[in-house]
Design a protein around this motif. Structure first.
Motif, mmCIF file in Angstrom:
data_model
loop_
_atom_site.group_PDB
_atom_site.id
_atom_site.type_symbol
_atom_site.label_atom_id
_atom_site.label_comp_id
_atom_site.label_asym_id
_atom_site.label_seq_id
_atom_site.Cartn_x
_atom_site.Cartn_y
_atom_site.Cartn_z
ATOM 1 N N ALA A 141 0.825 -1.207 0.000
ATOM 2 C CA ALA A 141 0.000 0.000 0.000
ATOM 3 C C ALA A 141 0.856 1.253 0.000
ATOM 4 O O ALA A 141 0.534 2.236 -0.685
ATOM 5 N N LEU A 142 1.957 1.246 0.772
ATOM 6 C CA LEU A 142 2.837 2.411 0.814
ATOM 7 C C LEU A 142 3.447 2.683 -0.558
ATOM 8 O O LEU A 142 3.513 3.826 -1.003
ATOM 9 N N SER B 226 -6.891 6.369 -3.076
ATOM 10 C CA SER B 226 -6.040 5.230 -3.430
ATOM 11 C C SER B 226 -6.036 4.191 -2.307
ATOM 12 O O SER B 226 -6.094 2.987 -2.564
ATOM 13 N N LEU B 227 -5.977 4.666 -1.066
ATOM 14 C CA LEU B 227 -6.029 3.755 0.071
ATOM 15 C C LEU B 227 -7.323 2.957 0.079
ATOM 16 O O LEU B 227 -7.330 1.738 0.253
ATOM 17 N N ASN B 228 -8.435 3.649 -0.122
ATOM 18 C CA ASN B 228 -9.739 2.994 -0.093
ATOM 19 C C ASN B 228 -9.832 1.899 -1.154
ATOM 20 O O ASN B 228 -10.266 0.777 -0.881
ATOM 21 N N ASP B 229 -9.379 2.221 -2.360
ATOM 22 C CA ASP B 229 -9.437 1.251 -3.452
ATOM 23 C C ASP B 229 -8.507 0.069 -3.183
ATOM 24 O O ASP B 229 -8.859 -1.091 -3.427
ATOM 25 N N THR B 230 -7.314 0.357 -2.667
ATOM 26 C CA THR B 230 -6.355 -0.708 -2.389
ATOM 27 C C THR B 230 -6.848 -1.624 -1.277
ATOM 28 O O THR B 230 -6.693 -2.853 -1.346
ATOM 29 N N VAL C 34 -9.394 -4.204 -2.496
ATOM 30 C CA VAL C 34 -8.744 -5.327 -3.175
ATOM 31 C C VAL C 34 -8.037 -6.226 -2.157
ATOM 32 O O VAL C 34 -8.149 -7.457 -2.205
ATOM 33 N N TYR C 35 -7.310 -5.612 -1.217
ATOM 34 C CA TYR C 35 -6.583 -6.393 -0.216
ATOM 35 C C TYR C 35 -7.532 -7.208 0.663
ATOM 36 O O TYR C 35 -7.216 -8.346 1.050
ATOM 37 N N ASP C 36 -8.669 -6.645 1.010
ATOM 38 C CA ASP C 36 -9.618 -7.363 1.856
ATOM 39 C C ASP C 36 -10.146 -8.596 1.131
ATOM 40 O O ASP C 36 -10.298 -9.658 1.746
ATOM 41 N N VAL D 107 -0.205 -2.552 -9.324
ATOM 42 C CA VAL D 107 0.954 -2.310 -8.453
ATOM 43 C C VAL D 107 0.755 -2.950 -7.085
ATOM 44 O O VAL D 107 1.560 -3.785 -6.650
ATOM 45 N N GLY D 108 -0.313 -2.555 -6.385
ATOM 46 C CA GLY D 108 -0.514 -3.022 -5.016
ATOM 47 C C GLY D 108 -0.639 -4.525 -4.907
ATOM 48 O O GLY D 108 0.006 -5.159 -4.065
ATOM 49 N N ALA D 109 -1.469 -5.143 -5.757
ATOM 50 C CA ALA D 109 -1.676 -6.590 -5.681
ATOM 51 C C ALA D 109 -0.458 -7.385 -6.162
ATOM 52 O O ALA D 109 0.009 -8.297 -5.458
ATOM 53 N N PRO D 110 0.112 -7.099 -7.347
ATOM 54 C CA PRO D 110 1.288 -7.879 -7.785
ATOM 55 C C PRO D 110 2.479 -7.787 -6.849
ATOM 56 O O PRO D 110 3.278 -8.722 -6.775
#
Length: 324
Positions: A169-170, A206-210, A213-215, A287-290
């Motif tokens: 996320a960072l 961006s945090l909310n969207d990430t 997906v992470y959840d 980016v965040g998921a891969p």
């Protein structure tokens, strides 16, 4: 009545197939943005640069070089001119004259008189002044606000999920903020407090969207412990794709309207937000998921942690019943 589905339920786009290309493309964009900021710099507005700013509206578009020569003959220092929203509106930035308010008003009158000689149609909309000390404090506070927001968000995700998710996320946030700064360095649009507010909003979006997906990734890690990790990430992204697309497109439509019809005051904020929504959507998918794969997350990475937690609960219940 059948509900309209923009993204069908059985959608299976292989996003992770392009993960290496997307990651290296993101690295290249980040490097280019940093280079642009370092070489060209940001076109700080009066909020950050300090000085005197005048907004002038003309009935017809004007030549900036000719208007610059007119302003410079007023004896107020070298003027920095740029169109502001449209070719008929010009922002004139001048050094802040020494002295009190009377000295500032005298400079403003000199410049206005010089412009009126050659441009009878000039309409002076606003005048702003910011001292160098105040502008320095604003730069420091604005940068600190963005940095603290990103760190706090990463710490939250670290505790909410696992450290790999926090790092991912960072990096996604750094990606979004850096690309936005690079865009402003490239276009030389004015960078003021409105843009800082836009960047902080982008960080939140961006945090909310990430996190969405992470959840879903975390849920699927519990459900499909034998599934290949790349397939699991693809599944999670596709399952949240409808929500991502609907939210992003809705915001882009609203922001696009503001860019076209919002006027010069909202132009920079709207452009920053529009770009931020686009790159934020890109980063949450590509980016965040891969990055979780690069950080060594597998389908059974957190099974031991969950098992030990279950064992502690069972032991506690047994102790309460006097069986331990």
């Amino acid at each position: 009545m059948k509900l309209l589905k923009i993204i069908p339920d059985n959608t299976n786009i292989p996003f992770l197939k392009w993960r290496n290309v997307a990651i290296w493309f993101s690295f290249a964009l980040i490097a280019a943005s940093i280079a642009l900021v370092a070489i060209r710099g940001l076109n700080f507005g009066v909020d950050f640069a300090g000085g005197l700013m005048m907004e002038v509206r003309f009935e017809q578009p004007v030549e900036l070089d000719e208007l610059r020569e007119t302003v410079n003959t007023a004896g107020a220092g070298d003027g920095n001119l740029q169109t502001f929203g449209d070719p008929r509106t010009v922002a004139i930035r001048l050094p802040l004259p020494p002295g009190d308010d009377a000295a500032v008003q005298a400079v403003v009158k000199q410049v206005q008189d010089k412009i009126r000689v050659t441009h009878k149609d000039a309409e002076f909309r606003r005048v702003e002044t910011v001292s160098g000390k105040v502008s320095g404090e604003l730069i420091r506070d604005g940068a600190l606000a963005m940095l603290l927001a990103m760190i706090a968000i990463s710490i939250y995700i670290w505790f909410r999920f696992e450290w790999q998710f926090g790092v991912g996320a960072l990096f996604a946030l750094v990606h979004d903020v850096t690309l936005t700064l690079g865009f402003f360095a490239l276009t030389q649009l004015e960078f003021d407090l409105n843009i800082v507010a836009a960047i902080l909003t982008i960080i939140g979006y961006s945090l909310n969207d990430t996190i969405v997906v992470y959840d879903r990734i975390r849920e699927n890690l519990r459900k499909y412990r034998k599934m290949d990790m790349a397939e699991l990430l693809n599944l999670s992204i596709n399952e949240t794709l409808s929500r991502t697309i609907v939210t992003s497109v809705s915001m882009m439509i609203a922001l696009g309207t503001l860019v076209v019809l919002g006027g010069s005051v909202l132009f920079g904020f709207s452009v920053a937000m529009l770009l931020g929504i686009f790159v934020g959507t890109f980063s949450s998918i590509f980016v965040g998921a891969p990055l979780l794969l690069w950080l060594g997350v597998t389908s059974d990475s957190f099974v031991a942690n969950e098992a030990s937690a279950e064992d502690r609960v069972k032991a506690k219940k047994a102790a309460e019943r006097g069986q331990v």
